[in-house]
Design a protein around this motif. Structure first.
Motif, PDB file in Angstrom:
ATOM      1  N   CYS A  38       1.592   7.406  10.567  1.00 51.89           N
ATOM      2  CA  CYS A  38       0.848   6.924   9.402  1.00 51.89           C
ATOM      3  C   CYS A  38      -0.390   6.158   9.845  1.00 51.89           C
ATOM      4  CB  CYS A  38       1.744   6.043   8.532  1.00 51.89           C
ATOM      5  SG  CYS A  38       2.305   4.549   9.344  1.00 51.89           S
ATOM      6  N   VAL A  39      -1.246   5.879   8.886  1.00 48.91           N
ATOM      7  CA  VAL A  39      -2.440   5.087   9.112  1.00 48.91           C
ATOM      8  C   VAL A  39      -2.299   3.830   8.256  1.00 48.91           C
ATOM      9  CG1 VAL A  39      -4.944   4.984   8.844  1.00 48.91           C
ATOM     10  CG2 VAL A  39      -3.847   7.129   9.516  1.00 48.91           C
ATOM     11  N   LEU A  40      -2.476   2.679   8.886  1.00 43.39           N
ATOM     12  CA  LEU A  40      -2.354   1.405   8.183  1.00 43.39           C
ATOM     13  C   LEU A  40      -3.685   0.679   8.193  1.00 43.39           C
ATOM     14  CD1 LEU A  40       0.991   0.148   9.757  1.00 43.39           C
ATOM     15  CD2 LEU A  40       0.689   1.278   7.548  1.00 43.39           C
ATOM     16  N   ALA A  41      -3.916  -0.128   7.187  1.00 45.42           N
ATOM     17  CA  ALA A  41      -5.105  -0.970   7.134  1.00 45.42           C
ATOM     18  C   ALA A  41      -4.640  -2.412   7.008  1.00 45.42           C
ATOM     19  CB  ALA A  41      -5.967  -0.593   5.941  1.00 45.42           C
ATOM     20  N   SER A  42      -5.371  -3.302   7.615  1.00 47.43           N
ATOM     21  CA  SER A  42      -5.040  -4.722   7.571  1.00 47.43           C
ATOM     22  C   SER A  42      -6.141  -5.460   6.822  1.00 47.43           C
ATOM     23  CB  SER A  42      -4.927  -5.257   9.003  1.00 47.43           C
ATOM     24  OG  SER A  42      -4.719  -6.641   8.989  1.00 47.43           O
ATOM     25  N   LEU A  43      -5.748  -6.387   5.987  1.00 46.67           N
ATOM     26  CA  LEU A  43      -6.706  -7.165   5.208  1.00 46.67           C
ATOM     27  C   LEU A  43      -6.470  -8.643   5.516  1.00 46.67           C
ATOM     28  CD1 LEU A  43      -8.868  -6.890   2.959  1.00 46.67           C
ATOM     29  CD2 LEU A  43      -7.026  -7.160   1.308  1.00 46.67           C
ATOM     30  N   PRO A  44      -7.487  -9.364   5.990  1.00 49.44           N
ATOM     31  CA  PRO A  44      -7.307 -10.789   6.277  1.00 49.44           C
ATOM     32  C   PRO A  44      -6.868 -11.558   5.032  1.00 49.44           C
ATOM     33  CG  PRO A  44      -9.365  -9.995   7.217  1.00 49.44           C
ATOM     34  CD  PRO A  44      -8.831  -8.901   6.326  1.00 49.44           C
ATOM     35  N   ALA A  45      -6.015 -12.540   5.222  1.00 53.30           N
ATOM     36  CA  ALA A  45      -5.474 -13.313   4.100  1.00 53.30           C
ATOM     37  C   ALA A  45      -6.576 -13.895   3.223  1.00 53.30           C
ATOM     38  CB  ALA A  45      -4.558 -14.421   4.620  1.00 53.30           C
ATOM     39  N   ALA A  46      -7.634 -14.413   3.822  1.00 52.85           N
ATOM     40  CA  ALA A  46      -8.723 -15.025   3.046  1.00 52.85           C
ATOM     41  C   ALA A  46      -9.404 -14.014   2.137  1.00 52.85           C
ATOM     42  CB  ALA A  46      -9.737 -15.669   3.989  1.00 52.85           C
ATOM     43  N   VAL A  47      -9.611 -12.810   2.610  1.00 51.14           N
ATOM     44  CA  VAL A  47     -10.234 -11.756   1.802  1.00 51.14           C
ATOM     45  C   VAL A  47      -9.313 -11.370   0.656  1.00 51.14           C
ATOM     46  CG1 VAL A  47     -11.063  -9.369   1.819  1.00 51.14           C
ATOM     47  CG2 VAL A  47     -11.605 -10.893   3.722  1.00 51.14           C
ATOM     48  N   TYR A  48      -8.026 -11.242   0.960  1.00 51.19           N
ATOM     49  CA  TYR A  48      -7.018 -10.900  -0.049  1.00 51.19           C
ATOM     50  C   TYR A  48      -6.990 -11.960  -1.152  1.00 51.19           C
ATOM     51  CZ  TYR A  48      -2.412  -9.362  -1.717  1.00 51.19           C
ATOM     52  OH  TYR A  48      -1.375  -8.904  -2.469  1.00 51.19           O
ATOM     53  N   GLN A  49      -6.941 -13.225  -0.753  1.00 50.28           N
ATOM     54  CA  GLN A  49      -6.896 -14.315  -1.728  1.00 50.28           C
ATOM     55  C   GLN A  49      -8.168 -14.389  -2.551  1.00 50.28           C
ATOM     56  OE1 GLN A  49      -5.882 -17.396   1.039  1.00 50.28           O
ATOM     57  NE2 GLN A  49      -3.696 -17.102   0.743  1.00 50.28           N
ATOM     58  N   GLU A  50      -9.295 -14.120  -1.941  1.00 49.24           N
ATOM     59  CA  GLU A  50     -10.571 -14.108  -2.662  1.00 49.24           C
ATOM     60  C   GLU A  50     -10.582 -13.016  -3.740  1.00 49.24           C
ATOM     61  OE1 GLU A  50     -15.094 -13.048  -1.460  1.00 49.24           O
ATOM     62  OE2 GLU A  50     -14.105 -14.557  -0.205  1.00 49.24           O
ATOM     63  N   ALA A  51     -10.028 -11.859  -3.417  1.00 44.48           N
ATOM     64  CA  ALA A  51      -9.941 -10.767  -4.391  1.00 44.48           C
ATOM     65  C   ALA A  51      -9.064 -11.171  -5.568  1.00 44.48           C
ATOM     66  CB  ALA A  51      -9.401  -9.507  -3.731  1.00 44.48           C
ATOM     67  N   LEU A  52      -7.972 -11.874  -5.296  1.00 44.16           N
ATOM     68  CA  LEU A  52      -7.078 -12.310  -6.374  1.00 44.16           C
ATOM     69  C   LEU A  52      -7.763 -13.305  -7.304  1.00 44.16           C
ATOM     70  CD1 LEU A  52      -3.675 -12.788  -4.527  1.00 44.16           C
ATOM     71  CD2 LEU A  52      -4.431 -10.858  -5.918  1.00 44.16           C
ATOM     72  N   VAL A  53      -8.536 -14.207  -6.731  1.00 43.17           N
ATOM     73  CA  VAL A  53      -9.249 -15.200  -7.532  1.00 43.17           C
ATOM     74  C   VAL A  53     -10.309 -14.525  -8.394  1.00 43.17           C
ATOM     75  CG1 VAL A  53     -10.832 -17.172  -7.395  1.00 43.17           C
ATOM     76  CG2 VAL A  53      -8.800 -17.109  -5.947  1.00 43.17           C
ATOM     77  N   GLY A  54     -10.982 -13.525  -7.837  1.00 44.10           N
ATOM     78  CA  GLY A  54     -12.064 -12.845  -8.552  1.00 44.10           C
ATOM     79  C   GLY A  54     -11.599 -11.831  -9.579  1.00 44.10           C
TER      80      GLY A  54
END
Length: 76
Positions: A38-54
């Motif tokens: 499989c192919v996996l992608a990683s997202l930094p926690a700060a970017v993830y949290q920023e998306a949730l806030v926005g």
């Protein structure tokens, strides 16, 4: 989780994992193993949290998913 609990879920294309630890700041609730290539992608926690806030609707959807996953693991 209890040691030796076995398979809890099987994820497929487009699924995600690791969100509970990012949102709660707690240790991860499971270990993930791939059954096939499989192919996996990683997202930094700060970017993830920023998306949730926005994106309120994204945060709401994620909150419901986390609640369901924790409930299925008897962690709620």
């Amino acid at each position: 989780l209890k040691e030796g609990m076995g398979r809890v879920a099987e994820l497929g294309e487009g699924n995600y994992f690791g969100e509970i630890a990012v949102v709660t700041g707690r240790a991860r609730t499971a270990t993930c193993r791939c059954l096939e290539r499989c192919v996996l992608a990683s997202l930094p926690a700060a970017v993830y949290q920023e998306a949730l806030v926005g994106q309120f609707s994204l945060g709401l959807m994620l909150d419901r998913e986390i609640e369901a996953r924790l409930e299925s693991l008897s962690l709620l």
